[in-house]
Design an enzyme around this catalytic site. Structure first.
Site, mmCIF file in Angstrom:
data_model
loop_
_atom_site.group_PDB
_atom_site.id
_atom_site.type_symbol
_atom_site.label_atom_id
_atom_site.label_comp_id
_atom_site.label_asym_id
_atom_site.label_seq_id
_atom_site.Cartn_x
_atom_site.Cartn_y
_atom_site.Cartn_z
ATOM 1 N N ASP A 122 -58.689 -62.471 -37.141
ATOM 2 C CA ASP A 122 -59.598 -61.322 -37.252
ATOM 3 C C ASP A 122 -60.770 -61.555 -36.306
ATOM 4 O OD1 ASP A 122 -61.199 -59.056 -38.327
ATOM 5 O OD2 ASP A 122 -59.656 -59.068 -39.869
ATOM 6 N N HIS A 182 -60.165 -55.944 -34.215
ATOM 7 C CA HIS A 182 -60.303 -57.092 -35.120
ATOM 8 C C HIS A 182 -59.832 -58.358 -34.403
ATOM 9 C CE1 HIS A 182 -61.721 -55.307 -38.850
ATOM 10 N NE2 HIS A 182 -60.932 -54.275 -38.625
ATOM 11 N N GLU A 252 -58.781 -49.924 -37.380
ATOM 12 C CA GLU A 252 -60.221 -49.901 -37.064
ATOM 13 C C GLU A 252 -60.575 -50.302 -35.634
ATOM 14 O OE1 GLU A 252 -62.355 -50.394 -41.284
ATOM 15 O OE2 GLU A 252 -61.611 -52.292 -40.517
#
Ligand code: ACM
Ligand code: ZN
Length: 582
Positions: A122, A182, A252
């Site tokens: 991440d 990420h 995202e």
């Protein structure tokens, strides 16, 4: 039957009576994962068609023994409602030791769960050793400031042995490598893969916080080296993990990075892609097809469905409403609706959390229904994101909510919460002896010998002691911008030898709420203070000749233009305060 030896070993370990008391019989007509358990005065018979069915039956028998209910003769015919009953574990934000992961696997198996989705990369860190790209562990597995559970990685051997431990327990490990976003940690190690190619700040990942939710460093979609790198990583991932499904992230992506990049714009023009999300679809499709070419299936978070379903891809939905549409469009879906399955959300009201985050009480976990058993809704994963979950909080975050979740995935609709709660009571001792800490509100802890005192009013649960509890995940937050002359004191119960102090202001969720101008002062009597440094920026460290201190103080010299968040305030050169580790 494959792996009969490990089954018998498990029976021996779990039942602690020797395997011969239970007769196992293969019944090919029983569906996958189903079992039949017949308990009679003359003996116990367990029937299933394959290994997983026997495992589930043994777990039931084990829990019956513990709950004291295995007295009367009975017959149980049992099998799951959904075939995908998973836990997504985020090992990127906080690192869990291999021993801790084995413990989690044992708990999952006791709850008849069968997928550990392992979130290995991440923004904050990369956790899996990749031989071809050594900087992923040399640089991207490390975090600044010695944050608890922050640094660490799994060697290929660690990962392989976890895969094997899971296999014995009937659990498949689905590894996740995040992209295109990420990915700040990986981009810190290999900045040439970003759109600008700019090197990352010297802290490695460039993110000093656990939760700065989406880093701004993502793979450039217009650079062939991004794909070379990703394919190289996935080759090694597929060597280590035998899972037929490989998760490739996809959630995202911050807008604006790709449109500002000439290389990305060139791909959009060449491929006729009108938006960044269309470019993402193209990007994810390339990676998904690569995974397919290796005989595996890809899985990805919801945003990948915006422009249609990728061939063979499993869609993982995490917010309401997309799962039915994805199913209608022909996708297979794992439904992880956050309101029911995100177990990083607080288990009790009144805990610290960002404004957008709801609470997730036990009843919500139990009430979850991921959708029709159409065959396309494979099931669900509960998700333990660990931005705010340190190792010591894992048990309380999972229990008892994961018990409710697992029952919701296993049993038909029309379950009774009261009945579940009664059984929860009788199974408590079973899970407690396995090391489960139940229903503990997690978050701030009391650290012996340390308190905070301040004349600044706190916002709700963001109490002063949260700044001095040694955790980076909890913090003090003022209700209003504090004024000049306000003080925030770290008070020690008895004088302690100290040779420095560190103050971290601004929190993960309130990064702008730093202390803009102040003095660091110390006192050995709580009355007379001496200035030892100035406070500047989010992190202030001061060192001084070792001395005995009672109070360390942050004092504002001007009105703060913002509210004030204090994440951590600690004396330095003191023994580590960390609690017991598994
Ligand atoms: C997610 O919660 N961003 C998958
Ligand atoms: Zn680019």
């Amino acid at each position: 039957m494959p792996c009969a030896e490990s089954l018998l070993e498990l029976a021996d370990r779990w039942l602690q009576v020797g395997p011969c008391l239970v007769e196992l019989a293969v019944r090919p007509e029983l569906p996958r994962e189903h079992y039949r358990l017949v308990i009679e005065p003359s003996g116990t018979l367990l029937e299933a068609s394959e290994r997983e069915g026997f495992l589930h039956g043994l777990q039931t028998l084990r829990q019956l023994c513990w709950s004291g209910e295995m007295l009367a003769p009975m017959q149980i015919d049992d099998g799951p409602r959904f075939r995908w009953r998973g836990l997504m574990l985020d090992s990127a934000r906080h690192f869990q030791s291999p021993g801790r992961i084995r413990w989690i696997l044992e708990m999952m198996s006791a709850l008849k769960m069968n997928v550990l989705h392992w979130h290995l990369t991440d923004d904050q860190a990369w956790r899996l050793e990749i031989e071809r790209y050594p900087r992923l562990v040399e640089v991207a597995s490390k975090r600044p400031y010695g944050e608890p559970d922050a640094s660490g990685f799994y060697t290929r051997e660690d990962a392989r042995s976890i895969v094997e431990a899971a296999r014995v327990l009937g659990i498949r490990i689905v590894p996740e490598i995040e992209m295109p976003a990420h990915s700040t940690a990986a981009m810190g190690a290999y900045p040439e893969l970003t759109c600008t190619g700019e090197p990352a700040p010297p802290t490695g990942t460039g993110l000093s916080t656990f939760t700065a939710s989406t880093g701004k460093r993502i793979y450039c979609a217009g650079n062939e080296r991004s794909f070379e790198f990703i394919f190289g990583v996935l080759d090694e991932v597929m060597e280590i993990f035998d899972s037929p499904v490989i998760h490739i992230g996809g959630d995202e992506r911050p807008e604006g990075i790709w449109s500002a990049c000439p290389k990305c714009r060139a791909v959009m023009a060449r491929e006729g892609l009108a938006s960044e999300s269309a470019l993402q679809h193209w990007f994810m499709n390339r990676v998904s097809e690569y995974v397919r070419s290796k005989g595996r299936r890809s899985m990805a978070w919801t945003p990948t469905v915006e422009h249609g379903i990728l061939r063979g891809q499993i869609v993982q939905d995490w917010f309401f409403g997309v799962a039915p549409a994805a199913v209608a469009a022909g996708a297979e879906v794992v439904n992880s609706h956050d309101r029911f399955t995100y177990f990083d959300y607080p288990n009790f009201p009144g805990r610290q959390k960002p404004g957008w985050m709801p609470d997730l009480p036990l009843e919500m976990a139990y009430a979850f229904d991921p959708g029709e058993e159409s065959g396309r809704v494979l099931g669900s994963e509960c998700c333990l994101w660990t931005e705010m979950i340190e190792d010591e909080d894992i048990s309380a975050a999972l229990f008892p909510r994961m018990m409710a979740f697992s029952e919701a995935m296993w049993s038909p609709a029309g379950r009774e919460l009261e009945d579940f709660q009664r059984r929860l009571g009788s199974l408590g001792p079973f899970f407690s002896q396995l090391g489960v800490e139940f229903a503990k509100p997690y978050g701030i802890r009391a650290l012996p010998g340390r308190r905070a005192m301040t004349n600044i009013a706190p916002e709700g649960p963001f109490v002063p002691d949260a700044a001095v509890d040694g955790k980076f995940t909890t913090y003090f937050w003022s209700a209003d911008p504090p004024v000049a002359g306000s003080t925030f004191d770290l008070v020690l119960d008895a004088p302690v030898e100290v040779c420095g102090t560190r103050l971290m202001t601004g929190s993960d969720w309130q990064p702008n709420d730093v202390l803009h101008g102040g003095l660091l002062q110390v006192s050995n009597d709580g009355e007379n203070f001496e200035t030892v440094g100035e406070i500047r920026g989010a992190v202030t460290e001061a060192s001084f000749p070792r001395r005995s201190l009672l109070v360390i103080r942050a004092k504002l010299v001007a009105d703060n233009p913002t509210r004030l968040a204090i994440r951590d305030f600690r004396p330095l050169a003191e023994d580590s305060h960390r609690g017991q580790r598994r």
